[in-house]
Design an enzyme around this catalytic site. Structure first.
Site: not given
Ligand code: GH3
Ligand code: MG
Ligand code: MG
Ligand code: MG
Length: 315
Positions: A203, A238, A258
């Protein structure tokens, strides 16, 4: 003038059919004992690229419906040997509610009582023979559209808009049923939680749209990687969750590996970039006190997979 209006009608039909085809192919079952009339109906339908199946009486139609679950619309004659249209419609409605299958009955001119009985027995609509081609198309399309609309409404309440996977609410609703059955019958059940690694970077570096694109692509790889009987949902942002039934430790490890390697190997195209991500997974086979407790356990394993360096699974 007549010609003009009928050309306009056919144009209108083409537009409607195109709208339906955008989603997927539509399947129609034509039931009529007259071979030539059946051929005529089939030709009209195939002209608009509808997929058509045929039966020459009610019994044959029921057989086809048993083996082919994808039929959207049945168009049936009334007067047929073996099993007539009324009996067929009654039998069909035992298994296929109006929200899932449209039925159009064909009746002869001047038999208003029959049309009423077709409707009463469960037909959505009727067409009187002989008919105008325009009327035939309009009724067919309107009935298909109605089915599609009901499906879309139902889907939007159980599916996540971005990924089209089941949403969390539906995952838990259906998951509770799987969990209860597994407890009762002592069947193996695995709960899996998985999360995209360092997703915030995607992002932050490439923007939210790129992030969405990645989530969508990951979801589609996951959907391809599980069996039809497994329950896959988007848990949140995510994060995804899966319930797999009738599975042992070895097989579970194979599936997780897998999925992990399939995601790692994928290049996700966005603008001119080819993005790649990895996922971490946590899973449990222990039927603890509740589904939520299983998910929590899987989540704890996921946390360990993250701590252990990501792009891996922990059971
Ligand atoms: P980690 O490896 O520890 O999981 O690191 P990470 O960066 O994935 O950490 P985290 O799970 O805290 O971050 C998830 C991010 O996903 C935060 C949020 O802004 C973003 N996000 C959540 N839902 C959506 C979505 O529907 N679309 C997009 N583009 N981003 C999203
Ligand atoms: Mg994550
Ligand atoms: Mg997460
Ligand atoms: Mg007949």
């Amino acid at each position: 003038y007549l010609l003009k209006s009928s050309l306009h009608e056919i144009d209108h039909v083409a537009t409607l059919v195109r709208r339906i085809h955008r989603n997927r192919s539509v399947k129609v079952l034509v039931v009529d004992d007259s071979r030539s009339f059946r051929a005529y109906l089939v030709k009209l339908l195939e002209l608009h690229r509808l997929q058509v199946l045929q039966a020459e009486n009610g019994r044959e139609a029921l057989e086809i419906m048993k083996t082919d679950p994808g039929v959207d619309l049945v168009i049936t004659d009334y007067n047929m040997p073996e099993m007539d249209g009324l009996a067929l419609i009654g039998a069909l409605r035992q298994r296929h509610p109006r929200s899932e299958l449209a039925i159009i009955g064909l009746s002869e001119q001047g038999s208003q009582a029959l049309s009423a009985r077709l409707l009463k027995n469960g037909a959505n609509d009727f067409i009187t023979k002989p008919f105008l081609v325009e009327e035939f198309y309009c009724r067919v399309i309107q009935n298909i559209e109605q089915i599609e609309l009901v499906r879309a409404i139902r889907d939007s309440s159980v599916r996540d808009y971005l990924t089209k996977l089941y949403n969390r609410r539906y995952f838990f609703e259906t998951g509770e049923t799987l969990y209860a059955a597994a407890r009762r019958r002592q069947l193996a059940l695995a709960a899996v939680m998985l999360d995209i690694d360092h997703f915030k970077r995607v992002n932050d570096t490439h923007g939210h749209l790129a992030g969405d694109r990645v989530i969508k692509q990951v979801a589609s790889i996951l959907a391809d990687g599980v069996r039809q009987a497994d329950l896959l949902g988007r848990y949140g942002g995510e994060e995804f969750c899966i319930l797999l039934t009738g599975i042992d430790q070895t097989h579970l490890a194979m599936i997780l590996e897998r999925l992990r390697s399939a995601i790692e190997a994928t290049r996700i195209e966005h603008d001119d970039l080819a993005l790649s991500v990895t996922i971490s997974l946590g899973a449990t086979l222990e039927l603890t006190d509740s589904l939520q407790a299983m998910i929590d356990r899987a989540d704890a394993c996921l946390y360990r997979a993250k701590q252990g360096g990501r792009n891996r699974f922990v059971i």
